[in-house]
Design an enzyme around this catalytic site. Structure first.
Site, PDB file in Angstrom:
ATOM      1  CB  SER A  43      -0.932   0.011   1.223  1.00  0.00           C
ATOM      2  OG  SER A  43      -0.195  -0.129   2.425  1.00  0.00           O
ATOM      3  CG  ASP A 330      -4.083   5.640   6.560  1.00  0.00           C
ATOM      4  OD1 ASP A 330      -2.888   5.431   6.862  1.00  0.00           O
ATOM      5  OD2 ASP A 330      -4.628   5.097   5.568  1.00  0.00           O
ATOM      6  CG  HIS A 333      -0.765   4.006   4.431  1.00  0.00           C
ATOM      7  ND1 HIS A 333      -2.024   3.550   4.778  1.00  0.00           N
ATOM      8  CD2 HIS A 333      -0.114   2.954   3.890  1.00  0.00           C
ATOM      9  CE1 HIS A 333      -2.131   2.270   4.455  1.00  0.00           C
ATOM     10  NE2 HIS A 333      -0.976   1.884   3.919  1.00  0.00           N
TER      11      HIS A 333
END
Length: 382
Positions: A43, A330, A333
């Site tokens: 991600s 978040d 990240h």
């Protein structure tokens, strides 16, 4: 005497013209330099590939507001408020921002491709829902075939030889191991790390066999110091030591393997980017780097804004007014602004953060080597 002076002037003008022409030619050559980039990862590198997977939001999607709000002004599937590290490095290299490999629209494979997928693991069994490393490697092989059809074998080999292969993998594997294991010994942790690194090594050697020579390894970040793990594992707010040790073991083993491959394989060049220390230092000392908040996420709810997911319509969450003041977007990240700083370090940082080369140096490096027969034997035996 006048004739001698005239001849001198003519010679001077001619010399100036030659120097100017040569300088312009060299400048043109520099501008024409083209290096493709192929991106493998999770991600941290995903440009939105998970948008095209038949999975739920909880299995790994970021295709809803407020993701993407800072730069794109709409959710692209990137797991932050804007661009991520591969986007910035693509811009530095004169390439367009990444589109997901799985996007069915026409691709220009000459610039490379981004196969990264949120939740991607090195070991298939750790997450069967997203694009694990073997799947990403399979997609790369498909691109190689398409390039060969488009360019022919010789030009494809040259493109692959000059290309950069950047990866960010292993973090999800170690988070999975931590959540499913308890009271493990150091030797058990090392054994698990060795399995993960062994699979990364195998994939790297496959890329080398296909013609890849320039590898950029982003090491695993400070897994025990991100908001999510501190909220889940440690109510005191301290970093989770178990995860920090696991990440350090992984990073040390990966650096050692990369050094060994450079010794064993002709033309193999690499860099290691210290994502671990660079991110942790910003989290611990946010003001030093222009941030205000290093522990809480910009978007989310609960402790560290990491207990309620960012943007989920089924749960309440908070959103900061200025993401650039936060290290983390978040629970897991960084923000776009943090990524921009880290990408700059990767691209032209000094030896304390990226070694033995930075990405600009790797980009400028000319590689012209076929695979010697003994290297093919090494790959086959691996």
């Amino acid at each position: 005497m006048p004739n001698l002076r005239n001849r001198f002037l003519v010679l001077l003008l001619f010399s100036s013209f030659v120097i100017l022409t040569t300088s312009q030619h060299e400048s043109l050559k520099s501008k024409q330099k083209h290096v493709a980039i192929f991106v493998f990862g999770d991600s941290v590198f995903d440009p939105g590939n998970n948008n095209f997977l038949n999975i739920s939001v909880t299995q790994g999607k970021a295709n809803f507001p407020p993701y993407g709000e800072t730069f794109f002004h709409y959710p692209t599937g990137r797991f932050c408020d804007g661009r991520n590290i591969p986007d910035f490095t693509a811009s530095f290299a004169g390439l367009p921002l990444w589109r997901p490999y799985l996007d069915s629209a026409n691709h220009n494979w000459l610039v490379g491709a981004n196969f990264a997928s949120g939740g991607a693991c090195v070991l298939v069994e750790n997450n069967p829902y997203t694009l694990n490393l073997p799947i990403q490697l399979g997609f790369f092989k498909e691109v190689v075939n398409l390039l060969t059809q488009q360019l022919g074998e010789s030009d494809t080999k040259k493109l692959l030889r000059e290309a950069i292969y950047i990866s960010s993998l292993g973090g999800v594997d170690h988070m999975t191991f931590a959540s499913s294991s308890s009271n493990v010994t150091e030797s058990e942790m090392q054994e698990y790390v060795n399995i993960v690194i062994g699979n990364i090594t195998k994939a790297t050697m496959e890329i080398y066999k296909l013609g890849g020579r320039k590898f950029a390894f982003q090491i695993v970040g400070p897994l025990g110091c991100v908001p999510k793990t501190k909220a889940e594992f440690n109510s005191t707010g301290e970093c989770v030591e178990f995860l920090q040790i696991l990440a350090t073991m992984h990073n040390n083993a990966l650096a050692k393997v990369a050094e060994e491959l450079e010794i064993r394989l002709s033309g193999f060049k690499h860099l290691m980017f210290d994502f671990f220390t660079s991110l942790m230092d910003r989290a611990n000392n946010p003001e030093k780097y222009g941030f205000k908040v290093g522990d809480n996420a910009c978007c989310g709810g609960g402790a560290y804004h990491a207990q309620t997911a960012c943007g989920w319509l089924t749960e309440e969450y908070e959103l900061c007014s200025d993401p650039s003041k936060f290290v983390f977007w978040d629970a897991l990240h960084p923000t776009e602004y943090c990524y921009s700083q880290l990408a700059q370090l990767l691209w032209n940082g000094t030896g304390n953060v990226t070694w033995p080369l930075n990405m600009k140096q790797l980009y400028d490096l000319d590689i012209d080597a076929e695979i010697p027969s003994q290297d093919i034997d090494l790959i086959s035996d691996a």
